[in-house]
Design an enzyme around this catalytic site. Sequence first.
Site, PDB file in Angstrom:
ATOM      1  N   GLU A 112      56.854  24.929  72.326  1.00 13.23           N
ATOM      2  CA  GLU A 112      57.871  25.991  72.249  1.00 13.23           C
ATOM      3  C   GLU A 112      58.756  26.004  73.500  1.00 13.23           C
ATOM      4  O   GLU A 112      59.578  26.910  73.652  1.00 13.23           O
ATOM      5  CB  GLU A 112      57.195  27.366  72.065  1.00 13.23           C
ATOM      6  CG  GLU A 112      56.373  27.461  70.777  1.00 13.23           C
ATOM      7  CD  GLU A 112      56.629  28.757  70.013  1.00 13.23           C
ATOM      8  OE1 GLU A 112      57.728  29.328  70.151  1.00 13.23           O
ATOM      9  OE2 GLU A 112      55.736  29.184  69.278  1.00 13.23           O
ATOM     10  N   GLU A 131      48.268  35.979  66.598  1.00  8.90           N
ATOM     11  CA  GLU A 131      48.922  35.709  67.887  1.00  8.90           C
ATOM     12  C   GLU A 131      49.459  34.274  67.938  1.00  8.90           C
ATOM     13  O   GLU A 131      50.565  34.034  68.428  1.00  8.90           O
ATOM     14  CB  GLU A 131      47.917  35.960  69.025  1.00  8.90           C
ATOM     15  CG  GLU A 131      48.312  35.468  70.403  1.00  8.90           C
ATOM     16  CD  GLU A 131      49.414  36.276  71.069  1.00  8.90           C
ATOM     17  OE1 GLU A 131      49.834  37.300  70.527  1.00  8.90           O
ATOM     18  OE2 GLU A 131      49.866  35.849  72.145  1.00  8.90           O
ATOM     19  N   TYR A 136      48.748  27.004  65.220  1.00  8.06           N
ATOM     20  CA  TYR A 136      49.246  25.716  65.713  1.00  8.06           C
ATOM     21  C   TYR A 136      48.454  24.562  65.097  1.00  8.06           C
ATOM     22  O   TYR A 136      47.221  24.633  64.991  1.00  8.06           O
ATOM     23  CB  TYR A 136      49.114  25.655  67.240  1.00  8.06           C
ATOM     24  CG  TYR A 136      49.637  24.372  67.852  1.00  8.06           C
ATOM     25  CD1 TYR A 136      50.999  24.085  67.819  1.00  8.06           C
ATOM     26  CD2 TYR A 136      48.772  23.454  68.446  1.00  8.06           C
ATOM     27  CE1 TYR A 136      51.490  22.909  68.366  1.00  8.06           C
ATOM     28  CE2 TYR A 136      49.258  22.275  69.002  1.00  8.06           C
ATOM     29  CZ  TYR A 136      50.621  22.004  68.958  1.00  8.06           C
ATOM     30  OH  TYR A 136      51.100  20.837  69.503  1.00  8.06           O
ATOM     31  N   TYR A 176      56.412  30.926  56.879  1.00  8.03           N
ATOM     32  CA  TYR A 176      55.831  32.249  56.610  1.00  8.03           C
ATOM     33  C   TYR A 176      56.543  32.953  55.448  1.00  8.03           C
ATOM     34  O   TYR A 176      55.897  33.570  54.610  1.00  8.03           O
ATOM     35  CB  TYR A 176      55.859  33.115  57.866  1.00  8.03           C
ATOM     36  CG  TYR A 176      54.928  32.630  58.950  1.00  8.03           C
ATOM     37  CD1 TYR A 176      53.551  32.637  58.753  1.00  8.03           C
ATOM     38  CD2 TYR A 176      55.412  32.162  60.167  1.00  8.03           C
ATOM     39  CE1 TYR A 176      52.682  32.188  59.742  1.00  8.03           C
ATOM     40  CE2 TYR A 176      54.553  31.718  61.169  1.00  8.03           C
ATOM     41  CZ  TYR A 176      53.196  31.726  60.951  1.00  8.03           C
ATOM     42  OH  TYR A 176      52.339  31.278  61.920  1.00  8.03           O
TER      43      TYR A 176
END
Lengths: 166, 166
Positions: free
Chosen positions: A27, A89, A92, A137
């Site tokens: 990220e 949270e 990955y 998502y």
Amino acid sequence: MNFTIRPGTKADFKDIWRLLKDLAIHEKMLDEMIVTYEELERDAFSQEPWFESLLAEVPEENKEGFKIVGLAVYFYTYSTWKGRSVYLEDLYVMPEFRGFGIGKNLLSTLAKVVKEKHCVQLELSVLGQNNRSRAFYSGLGAQDITLRDGWHSLRFDAQSLKNVIL
Amino acid sequence: MNFTIRPGTKADFKDIWRLLKDLAIHEKMLDEMIVTYEELERDAFSQEPWFESLLAEVPEENKEGFKIVGLAVYFYTYSTWKGRSVYLEDLYVMPEFRGFGIGKNLLSTLAKVVKEKHCVQLELSVLGQNNRSRAFYSGLGAQDITLRDGWHSLRFDAQSLKNVIL
């Protein structure tokens, strides 16, 4: 691709740390990761853990010697409107292990945890520019409540908290 | 205006419920409040509580017979980048008791809790159109990380979670 999903234990902590660092690098946010290895290990496996994890494991080590190739980190939260909730949270999967449904399986396993704990919703945050995650998502049915309802996330860091104390 | 801030106990639950309902009405979101009185009471005061509260109490009852006039609801969360965190779920002061610093005192008391529990940040959410709240928090030093970093909040509700389970 064969893989299994199981809860993370203290013996897995080196892998959990490695994947969390990989994610921060991915990220382009490694500078933001200020928590230490020792703090994260302590908080993950204290008597009342601050968070829990699910790990994706493949039967054969990859070329770097790793079998743990993906993780989900979550904890319990609460909505005074909806009730018991879970917050995702981190989710990955190592790039070379993508496209085999590992991320979807981690999320599916977490959805079962949510149900078993009688929680009514699962929340998470994504960066607006991360179109791949947002599509993942929303394709699975998540609502973007920042776009839909206009919710903004605010944060007091340690320094600003000091100023709040009267 | 004299007032004291203290943790909420089971004996206060009727007042906690009343203030949470007032807040939902105030936000024109009462339809969104589907958790029941019994569920919220159970989750607040179970052996491992799902959330905690701070209450603001005045010495004299108001004209409707209430002494508890404000509350903060919070719980512990975790950032795998920053560490131990607290989430402020609700902060509310009855309209007739505003302007005396009660909200700021509730937040200040919570900031002390954050510090005592060795947490490094306090997070919360506000509706984008709630300019009064946004100004209150930003005036005290909170960063809007939706605006600054582009974080979006996503939510799977109970129905969409069912679809995620493989």
